[in-house]
Structures are given as structure tokens and as C-alpha cells.
Design a protein around this motif. Structure first.
Motif, PDB file in Angstrom:
ATOM      1  N   ALA A  24      68.144  91.360  36.898  1.00  0.00           N
ATOM      2  CA  ALA A  24      68.491  92.498  37.746  1.00  0.00           C
ATOM      3  C   ALA A  24      67.945  92.315  39.162  1.00  0.00           C
ATOM      4  N   VAL A  25      66.719  91.804  39.262  1.00  0.00           N
ATOM      5  CA  VAL A  25      66.122  91.567  40.586  1.00  0.00           C
ATOM      6  C   VAL A  25      66.892  90.492  41.339  1.00  0.00           C
ATOM      7  N   VAL A  26      67.219  89.385  40.640  1.00  0.00           N
ATOM      8  CA  VAL A  26      67.978  88.307  41.278  1.00  0.00           C
ATOM      9  C   VAL A  26      69.353  88.797  41.694  1.00  0.00           C
ATOM     10  N   HIS A  27      70.000  89.585  40.836  1.00  0.00           N
ATOM     11  CA  HIS A  27      71.323  90.132  41.142  1.00  0.00           C
ATOM     12  C   HIS A  27      71.261  90.996  42.400  1.00  0.00           C
ATOM     13  N   THR A  28      70.243  91.850  42.476  1.00  0.00           N
ATOM     14  CA  THR A  28      70.089  92.722  43.647  1.00  0.00           C
ATOM     15  C   THR A  28      69.887  91.911  44.921  1.00  0.00           C
ATOM     16  N   LEU A  29      69.042  90.896  44.841  1.00  0.00           N
ATOM     17  CA  LEU A  29      68.777  90.058  46.023  1.00  0.00           C
ATOM     18  C   LEU A  29      70.030  89.314  46.473  1.00  0.00           C
ATOM     19  N   LEU A  30      70.826  88.822  45.521  1.00  0.00           N
ATOM     20  CA  LEU A  30      72.056  88.117  45.885  1.00  0.00           C
ATOM     21  C   LEU A  30      73.038  89.039  46.599  1.00  0.00           C
ATOM     22  N   TYR A  34      73.632  87.957  50.376  1.00  0.00           N
ATOM     23  CA  TYR A  34      74.890  87.229  50.581  1.00  0.00           C
ATOM     24  C   TYR A  34      76.094  88.145  50.755  1.00  0.00           C
ATOM     25  N   ALA A  35      76.048  89.331  50.181  1.00  0.00           N
ATOM     26  CA  ALA A  35      77.180  90.255  50.325  1.00  0.00           C
ATOM     27  C   ALA A  35      76.871  91.375  51.306  1.00  0.00           C
ATOM     28  N   THR A  41      72.981 100.435  46.473  1.00  0.00           N
ATOM     29  CA  THR A  41      74.238  99.997  45.858  1.00  0.00           C
ATOM     30  C   THR A  41      74.029  98.722  45.048  1.00  0.00           C
ATOM     31  N   ALA A  42      73.254  97.793  45.603  1.00  0.00           N
ATOM     32  CA  ALA A  42      72.990  96.536  44.900  1.00  0.00           C
ATOM     33  C   ALA A  42      72.213  96.783  43.613  1.00  0.00           C
ATOM     34  N   ALA A  43      71.241  97.685  43.654  1.00  0.00           N
ATOM     35  CA  ALA A  43      70.450  97.985  42.463  1.00  0.00           C
ATOM     36  C   ALA A  43      71.317  98.629  41.374  1.00  0.00           C
ATOM     37  N   VAL A  44      72.219  99.529  41.768  1.00  0.00           N
ATOM     38  CA  VAL A  44      73.109 100.182  40.799  1.00  0.00           C
ATOM     39  C   VAL A  44      74.015  99.154  40.133  1.00  0.00           C
ATOM     40  N   ASP A  45      74.567  98.232  40.918  1.00  0.00           N
ATOM     41  CA  ASP A  45      75.449  97.208  40.349  1.00  0.00           C
ATOM     42  C   ASP A  45      74.665  96.283  39.414  1.00  0.00           C
ATOM     43  N   ALA A  46      73.426  95.972  39.783  1.00  0.00           N
ATOM     44  CA  ALA A  46      72.598  95.110  38.934  1.00  0.00           C
ATOM     45  C   ALA A  46      72.279  95.791  37.612  1.00  0.00           C
ATOM     46  N   VAL A  47      71.964  97.089  37.662  1.00  0.00           N
ATOM     47  CA  VAL A  47      71.672  97.834  36.434  1.00  0.00           C
ATOM     48  C   VAL A  47      72.909  97.899  35.545  1.00  0.00           C
ATOM     49  N   PRO A 108      82.639  88.968  45.765  1.00  0.00           N
ATOM     50  CA  PRO A 108      81.588  88.018  46.190  1.00  0.00           C
ATOM     51  C   PRO A 108      80.614  87.648  45.087  1.00  0.00           C
ATOM     52  N   THR A 109      80.429  88.553  44.116  1.00  0.00           N
ATOM     53  CA  THR A 109      79.454  88.260  43.057  1.00  0.00           C
ATOM     54  C   THR A 109      80.094  87.582  41.847  1.00  0.00           C
ATOM     55  N   LEU A 110      81.419  87.525  41.815  1.00  0.00           N
ATOM     56  CA  LEU A 110      82.092  86.961  40.645  1.00  0.00           C
ATOM     57  C   LEU A 110      81.708  85.506  40.379  1.00  0.00           C
ATOM     58  N   PRO A 111      81.664  84.618  41.397  1.00  0.00           N
ATOM     59  CA  PRO A 111      81.255  83.225  41.127  1.00  0.00           C
ATOM     60  C   PRO A 111      79.846  83.124  40.550  1.00  0.00           C
TER      61      PRO A 111
END
Length: 269
Positions: A24-30, A34-35, A41-47, A108-111
Motif C-alpha cells: 500500500a505504501v509503495v502503491h501510494t508513492l508510485l 509518477y502519476a 487519492t493515492a492512499a484511497v486507491d492503494a487501500v 498509469p498504474t496498470l503496468p
């Protein structure tokens, strides 16, 4: 219902929780780096993504026993990945709307999701499959009766011969008596047990069957073949130092030179 290997083991549960938190932390940082997405918003998507991962990972265990064929496993990995991507995107959009946040960009996060998701699902399914096999597919061995047991003074451990062989096929477990076996054929990491009522595939070595089937009833005629002596109709030579056996059902099996010598010794010819 089977006991889940993660929720039933405190160490596995802690490791899984730590791994999901790290992801979740790595997802949020990406997303932020990068996006260029906002932190909330990033934290919600990671969760949302990791919640879908945890749910599917939990449920997949209960169907791991059905994945007996490689093609089925590949299809399951693909289907699970699609469900994970679709479910995480839908949940992320729903949570963003509920909290009044901008929607997280998905393309952007799909790859990154595919890069990490496919190996993760493959490893998880293989681990589940290994646990299922080790717990349910081991052949059942019965020790020798006292009348035929070796001398207690002997230092050689007693040999155990198979009384029956259990083969798991999806939700069914077939019990095969050694008397039913026509022959056993090696297929890579698997062994095919051939009987009059069908063929059964299981993960077991030929060396195991060679040492756990009665030697007076079975002989290894080739490195990939063990045959029931009672099923042999005749031994044929069809080339220089090349032999084969003809079974009573018409099947012909190749015999190696070492297998030929062992077979002659076993048959007393």
C-alpha cells in the motif's frame, strides 16, 4: 471447509499484513511520484487495490484443490488478475466518490499492477497447490503384517508396501488398489497410473513406487515405466538388444536393457 493457511497461522497472518501494508505504501508513492496524484487519492486507491488483493487471496485457497491441470492454473491466474484489476478500480472509484476526492488515474498504474500482480498471483497459487498436495495426495502406506515383518534383530528398516493409493482429482479422491494397476508411466514430475477403469495422474516419483510396490508383483522395465508382472502376456525382441512387453490388454511397452535383465530374473526365464 479447509483451514486457511494464512488466517490459521499467526506468523503467516502477521507476514501477510506487513506485506499488504508495504504494498500500500509503495502503491501510494508510485501514484504520487509518477502519476502526480494527491496523497489522499493515492492512499484511497492503494487501500482499494490491497483490499481486493486480500479478499481474492483468501478466497482462492478454497478452490486451489481444483487446480489439478496446468491449463486450469493458467486460466485461474488470468481470471484472478482480471477480477483483481476490475474490482480494485471499481472500489477505488466508489471510495473516491464517497469521500469527495478526485478519481485516481488507473491507466498509469496498470503496468505496475501487472508487473507485480501476475508474479504474485502465480506464486500464491503454486504455494496453495503445494500445500493441498502435501496434505491430501500422499499415497497411503501400510506396514507389513507381523507374519512377514523382518527380524527385529536386523538393522535394516522394515519395508512398507502400498495397500492403496489415493489420487485427488478436483473434489474427488480415487482409491486405487495395487492389484488394479496395469502399469505406471512417468510424465515429467507426474506419474500416470493406468488401470482398467481409467488413468490417474499424481505428483510422485517412480523411485517411490518402485520401493513401495511389492517386488514380486511389479518390476521396473524402464526408467519411466513400472509394470504389473501379472499383466504381461509376452516379452518380444524387435531389434538388436531392443525389447518390449505385450500386456494382456494389447498395450506394448518399451523395455530397457537393465529392465530386460531384471524382468527375466523376476520371471525366472
Amino acid at each position: 471447509m479447509d483451514t486457511h493457511p494464512i488466517t490459521n497461522n499467526r506468523i503467516c497472518l502477521l507476514c501477510a499484513t506487513a506485506l499488504l501494508t508495504l504494498l500500500a505504501v509503495v502503491h501510494t508513492l508510485l501514484l504520487v511520484c509518477y502519476a502526480h496524484t494527491g496523497w489522499q487519492t493515492a492512499a484511497v486507491d492503494a487501500v482499494a487495490t490491497n483490499a481486493c488483493s486480500a479478499t481474492l487471496a483468501y478466497l482462492t485457497w478454497f478452490m486451489a484443490g481444483l487446480l489439478s491441470m496446468p491449463a486450469t492454473r493458467c486460466m485461474t491466474i488470468a481470471a484472478t488478475t482480471v477480477l483483481w484489476l476490475g474490482g480494485s478500480m471499481t472500489l477505488s472509484l466508489m471510495l473516491s466518490d464517497m469521500l469527495g476526492l478526485p478519481d485516481a488515474p488507473q491507466l498509469p498504474t496498470l503496468p505496475f499492477k501487472l508487473l507485480f500482480g501476475l508474479p504474485a498471483w502465480t506464486a500464491l497459487l503454486l504455494w496453495y497447490r503445494l500445500l493441498k498436495l502435501t496434505s491430501t495426495q500422499a499415497p497411503v502406506a501400510v506396514p507389513l503384517s507381523p507374519a512377514t515383518a523382518p527380524d527385529p534383530q536386523s538393522t535394516t528398516p522394515p519395508t512398507e508396501y502400498l495397500d492403496r493409493i489415493s489420487v485427488k482429482d478436483g473434489t474427488r479422491i480415487h482409491l486405487i488398489s495395487p492389484d488394479e494397476l496395469l502399469y505406471i508411466q512417468a510424465c515429467g514430475d507426474y506419474a500416470t497410473l493406468v488401470t482398467p477403469r481409467g488413468e490417474y495422474v499424481m505428483e510422485q516419483t517412480m523411485k517411490y513406487f518402485e520401493s513401495h510396490l511389492p517386488p514380486e508383483s511389479f518390476v521396473r522395465i524402464h526408467r519411466s515405466t513400472i509394470v504389473s508382472v501379472s499383466q504381461i502376456s509376452r516379452l518380444e525382441q524387435f531389434g538388436k538388444e531392443t525389447y518390449q512387453v505385450l500386456l494382456k490388454n494389447g498395450t506394448r511397452l518399451r523395455v530397457s536393457l537393465s529392465g530386460y535383465r531384471l524382468l527375466r530374473q523376476r520371471l525366472g526365464i
